[in-house]
Design a protein around this motif. Structure first.
Motif, short mmCIF file in Angstrom:
data_model
loop_
_atom_site.label_atom_id
_atom_site.label_comp_id
_atom_site.label_asym_id
_atom_site.label_seq_id
_atom_site.Cartn_x
_atom_site.Cartn_y
_atom_site.Cartn_z
N ARG A 55 18.59 34.88 27.33
CA ARG A 55 17.50 35.07 26.39
C ARG A 55 17.70 34.25 25.11
N GLY A 56 18.43 33.16 25.21
CA GLY A 56 18.66 32.34 24.02
C GLY A 56 19.69 32.92 23.09
N ALA A 57 20.62 33.74 23.65
CA ALA A 57 21.67 34.32 22.82
C ALA A 57 22.80 33.32 22.63
N ILE A 58 23.63 33.59 21.65
CA ILE A 58 24.79 32.75 21.39
C ILE A 58 25.99 33.31 22.16
N LEU A 59 26.71 32.43 22.86
CA LEU A 59 27.81 32.83 23.72
C LEU A 59 29.12 32.95 22.97
N GLY A 60 29.83 34.02 23.23
CA GLY A 60 31.16 34.21 22.68
C GLY A 60 32.07 34.77 23.75
N THR A 61 33.27 35.16 23.37
CA THR A 61 34.22 35.71 24.32
C THR A 61 35.30 36.44 23.56
N SER A 62 35.92 37.42 24.22
CA SER A 62 37.03 38.14 23.60
C SER A 62 38.25 37.25 23.43
N SER A 63 38.33 36.15 24.17
CA SER A 63 39.46 35.23 24.02
C SER A 63 39.52 34.66 22.62
N THR A 64 38.37 34.36 22.04
CA THR A 64 38.33 33.79 20.69
C THR A 64 37.93 34.81 19.64
N ARG A 65 37.36 35.93 20.08
CA ARG A 65 36.80 36.93 19.16
C ARG A 65 35.81 36.29 18.19
N VAL A 99 55.03 47.11 4.32
CA VAL A 99 54.85 47.53 5.71
C VAL A 99 53.36 47.58 6.08
N ALA A 100 52.53 48.05 5.15
CA ALA A 100 51.09 48.09 5.42
C ALA A 100 50.56 46.68 5.68
N ALA A 101 50.96 45.72 4.84
CA ALA A 101 50.52 44.34 5.03
C ALA A 101 51.09 43.76 6.33
N MET A 102 52.34 44.11 6.66
CA MET A 102 52.96 43.63 7.89
C MET A 102 52.22 44.14 9.12
N LEU A 103 51.81 45.42 9.09
CA LEU A 103 51.07 45.97 10.22
C LEU A 103 49.72 45.28 10.39
N LEU A 104 49.06 45.01 9.27
CA LEU A 104 47.80 44.27 9.36
C LEU A 104 48.03 42.88 9.92
N ALA A 105 49.13 42.24 9.53
CA ALA A 105 49.43 40.89 10.01
C ALA A 105 49.66 40.86 11.51
N GLY A 106 50.28 41.90 12.05
CA GLY A 106 50.61 41.88 13.47
C GLY A 106 49.68 42.67 14.36
N TRP A 107 48.81 43.49 13.78
CA TRP A 107 48.01 44.38 14.61
C TRP A 107 47.00 43.60 15.45
N PRO A 108 46.92 43.86 16.76
CA PRO A 108 45.99 43.15 17.63
C PRO A 108 44.55 43.28 17.17
N GLY A 109 43.87 42.17 17.12
CA GLY A 109 42.48 42.15 16.69
C GLY A 109 42.31 42.08 15.20
N VAL A 110 43.40 42.22 14.44
CA VAL A 110 43.34 42.09 12.98
C VAL A 110 44.07 40.81 12.59
N ARG A 119 45.75 48.15 26.86
CA ARG A 119 44.29 48.23 26.78
C ARG A 119 43.66 47.48 27.95
N PRO A 120 42.35 47.67 28.19
CA PRO A 120 41.67 46.92 29.24
C PRO A 120 41.76 45.41 28.98
N PRO A 121 41.85 44.59 30.03
CA PRO A 121 42.02 43.15 29.85
C PRO A 121 40.98 42.52 28.92
N ALA A 122 39.72 42.95 29.00
CA ALA A 122 38.68 42.34 28.17
C ALA A 122 38.87 42.65 26.69
N SER A 123 39.66 43.67 26.37
CA SER A 123 39.87 44.06 24.98
C SER A 123 41.18 43.54 24.42
N GLN A 124 42.03 42.98 25.26
CA GLN A 124 43.34 42.52 24.81
C GLN A 124 43.23 41.26 23.97
N THR A 125 44.22 41.09 23.09
CA THR A 125 44.37 39.84 22.36
C THR A 125 45.46 39.02 23.05
#
Length: 699
Positions: free
Chosen positions: A254-264, A496-507, A559-565
């Motif tokens: 429908r003319g949508a823009i394509l993305g993927t979880s690989s690139t987020r 530690v808070a900044a470190m967790l943000l740095a390493g947390w998947p998806g962040v 996590r499910p493969p589609a949600s993994q980083t």
């Protein structure tokens, strides 16, 4: 407590939903992959490419980052990557794939054993083998298509050299077509890519586009009704990488823009996603070694607006990439020149004049390169000009804020503003999808393809330095008030808070960053506590960082493969044994950048000035650096912690010197400013009474 509550909520939201929603509109069935290496969105116009334009109007649209293993993705390597479902490269031939050898109605790729023997080609044939394992056959039109659909023996079931030669387009559910007309004008007499983009006249390029469009049109005309079409510009030409065309025609398009979880990213997909998308569209199970994620339509833009959006994205990415080398060279030159001037002025007991504000300006340059993405700098014929002007303007604004507020009377006030601003901007960027780092001069771009989301190596160095310097300066006030334990908790808690943000998947999703951040936090906290740091303790902190990031990666893998980083997918690669090529590539990249001529001068100049200013203060800097440490002892703890993270980050990340250079470029000017503005400290002992000198722990 607030940070803990925030991280709990953020992690819950992260666990609950993937970054890019999948689509159920495309029912499994017949699918055709059309590869057009070199196809750019500027080529797709109603006049020059009517068939492609018509297909775009029936499809969802995106850009494909064609990064394989080198700077430029050769068409050969692009097809290999689609075949393997992993970034792959033959490594010897930058040009077209080999011409298949006919075997009945099918064909075999010549030299396929040599391809499999290559370190990065060992999984070639995964796509074709998956199709055959599902009881389906493969049809390939053109040499690249045969390479993409060949099985582990290099065999494709049905082969034709061009669309006109294929009699039955409905025999196999999975079909691939190689349209190489855009590559042939760039080939030399040896069949390898040798001509640069500027060597092709606009007329020659237009002719090639029309030829490619005609072949795409011929293939589309023969496809059975209801066939899903996955089209991608799966390769580069010349020495300048670009984002290439991606289209997906399916029932729900429908003319949508394509993305993927690989690139987020909602508008960028990668080559390995093509493998998964083709198999998913055909209803065939995806092998576990394939790392890509199926394309997913995002927001609806429409044809004209969507194409304009994708063209601008490529212009922004290529502008940043082309300017990065010059930018770092200029930045390094100015930095070295600044230290030379500072030495000349301070060693002769001259008034420091503008040395202090210029030092703040240098320390604020990195964060300015991220904030510039808040303004629409992609304007005009030469967008590099508004980009540079905006960076300079933002830098001056930060310096003005630092030296103009009520905190200016405190020697630590302006440095604290710059350090805090740097840390807060990067934290905010992590929490909002890292749109400031993306396509920035000190971040990353999709055309380079090293990272598409999360915390890159240079931003990690800046985040670690900003957080450690800020917390150390805050700790200094607490220690002077006799609250040393609270000072240690400030450094540890915020670190530690900044470190967790740095390493947390998806962040942040930064594997090496966690390993390097933990020792920096620990060293800073120990020095603030007045403890000594030994080599044995430092090694233990590095191991602790490795354990922490391993736990994060395993949680992501659950996590499910589609949600993994990429952290979770790396765990899968470790399990199935496919991780060594990636490790070797990162090691090679780290070694290649270890002595970067653009970055090493920053390290040498900054550390040399710092070391000699401490060892021979009267000759080098009129004692300003020791004065800074005497006036604000915890500043030394923050500096050492930042340098520890920088050195370890240099060794465990693939950007090498870039990590340490940015830690030095930010921390040392802040210390210099504090020293210039500090009066000689009153000698004395104690645990922090006002007016007394407090000595940080020794290392």
């Amino acid at each position: 407590m607030r940070w803990a509550l925030f991280l709990l909520v953020a992690s819950t939201l992260w666990w609950a939903a993937p970054a890019v929603a999948a689509t159920d509109d495309a029912a499994p069935g017949r699918v055709a992959f059309i590869g057009v290496p070199g196809l750019h969105w500027d080529d797709v116009t109603p006049e020059a490419a009517p068939n492609l334009w018509r297909l775009a109007g029936q499809s969802d649209l995106g850009s494909v980052s064609v990064k394989t293993l080198g700077t430029v993705a050769c068409p050969y390597d692009g097809w290999l990557t689609v075949s393997a479902g992993l970034r792959s490269a033959f490594g010897q031939r930058c040009g077209l794939p080999p011409e298949p050898e006919r075997r009945g109605e099918g064909a075999v790729i010549p030299g396929f054993v040599d391809i499999l023997a290559k370190r990065d080609g060992g999984y070639t044939g995964t796509l074709g083998s998956a199709v055959q394992a599902a009881g389906e056959c493969t049809t390939a039109v053109g040499r690249g298509a045969a390479l993409a659909l060949g099985d582990r023996q290099g065999h494709v079931d049905v082969y034709a050299p061009d669309p006109a030669s294929l009699a039955d387009w409905s025999r196999c559910r999975v079909l691939a077509v190689d349209v190489d007309e855009l590559i042939r004008p760039y080939l030399g007499v040896d069949g390898k890519l040798s001509r640069e983009p500027e060597a092709i006249t606009p007329e020659e390029r237009l002719k090639a586009v029309r030829a490619a469009d005609a072949e795409v049109g011929a293939a589309l005309a023969k496809l059975p009704a209801g066939t899903q079409v996955v089209l991608a510009g799966n390769g580069d030409h010349g020495s300048v990488p670009h984002l290439r065309v991606a289209m997906w025609k399916h029932d729900g398009a429908r003319g949508a823009i394509l993305g993927t979880s690989s690139t987020r990213r909602e508008d960028i997909v990668i080559l390995t996603d093509i493998t998964t998308t083709v198999l998913t569209a055909a209803g065939i199970p995806v092998p576990p070694t394939v790392i890509g994620i199926a394309w997913a339509p995002g927001h609806v833009a429409g044809l004209d607006a969507g194409v304009a959006e994708l063209r601008e994205a490529d212009l922004k990415a290529t502008t940043v990439r082309s300017a990065t080398g010059v930018f770092f060279t200029v930045f390094a030159t100015i930095t070295v020149f600044f230290y030379a001037i500072a030495y000349f002025v301070l060693s002769r007991r001259k008034r420091p004049g503008a040395i202090g504000p210029v030092a703040l300006g240098l320390a604020a340059v990195p964060v300015s390169t991220y904030l510039v993405n808040l303004v629409p700098w992609v304007q005009g014929t030469y967008p590099i000009i508004p980009l540079v002007c905006a960076v300079v303007a933002i830098d001056l604004a930060i310096v003005g804020l630092a030296v103009g507020g009520p905190w200016r009377r405190d020697p630590l006030g302006p440095p604290a503003v710059v350090a805090t601003f740097t840390g807060l901007v990067l934290v905010a960027d992590l929490l909002t999808g890292t749109n400031l780092q993306f396509n920035s001069l000190m971040g990353y771009t999709a055309v380079v393809g090293g990272r598409y989301y999360g915390l890159a190596n240079i931003p990690f160095a800046l985040l670690a330095t900003g957080v450690l310097m800020t917390t150390a300066m805050a700790a200094d006030r607490l220690v002077r008030r006799g609250r040393r334990r609270a000072a240690v908790w400030v450094v540890t808690g915020l670190g530690v808070a900044a470190m967790l943000l740095a390493g947390w998947p998806g962040v942040g999703s930064d594997f090496g960053g966690v390993i390097a951040f933990v020792p920096g936090i620990a060293v800073t906290a120990l020095l603030v506590a007045g403890r000594k740091v030994s080599i044995l303790k430092l090694g233990a902190f590095c191991v602790l960082g490795g354990v922490a990031v391993s736990i994060i990666a395993v949680l992501d893998h659950l996590r499910p493969p589609a949600s993994q980083t990429h952290l979770g997918r790396f765990v899968a690669q470790v399990i199935d044994g496919t991780f060594w090529p990636m490790i070797m590539r990162k090691l090679g990249a780290m070694l290649n950048t270890m002595l970067s001529p653009n970055l090493m001068p920053i390290v040498i100049a900054g550390l040399a000035f710092l070391v000699f200013a401490i060892l021979r203060p009267e000759k080098i800097s009129a004692g300003v650096v020791p004065r800074a440490f005497a006036r604000t002892p915890m500043l030394r703890a923050g500096l050492i912690g930042a340098l520890v993270s920088g050195v370890i980050g240099m060794l465990v990340n693939d950007s090498g010197t870039a990590v340490l250079s940015m830690a030095v470029a930010t921390a040392v000017p802040l210390v210099l400013y504090a020293g210039i503005r500090s009066e000689p400290a009153v000698t004395g002992t104690g645990d922090g009474a006002p007016g007394e000198r407090v000595v940080a722990g020794k290392i």
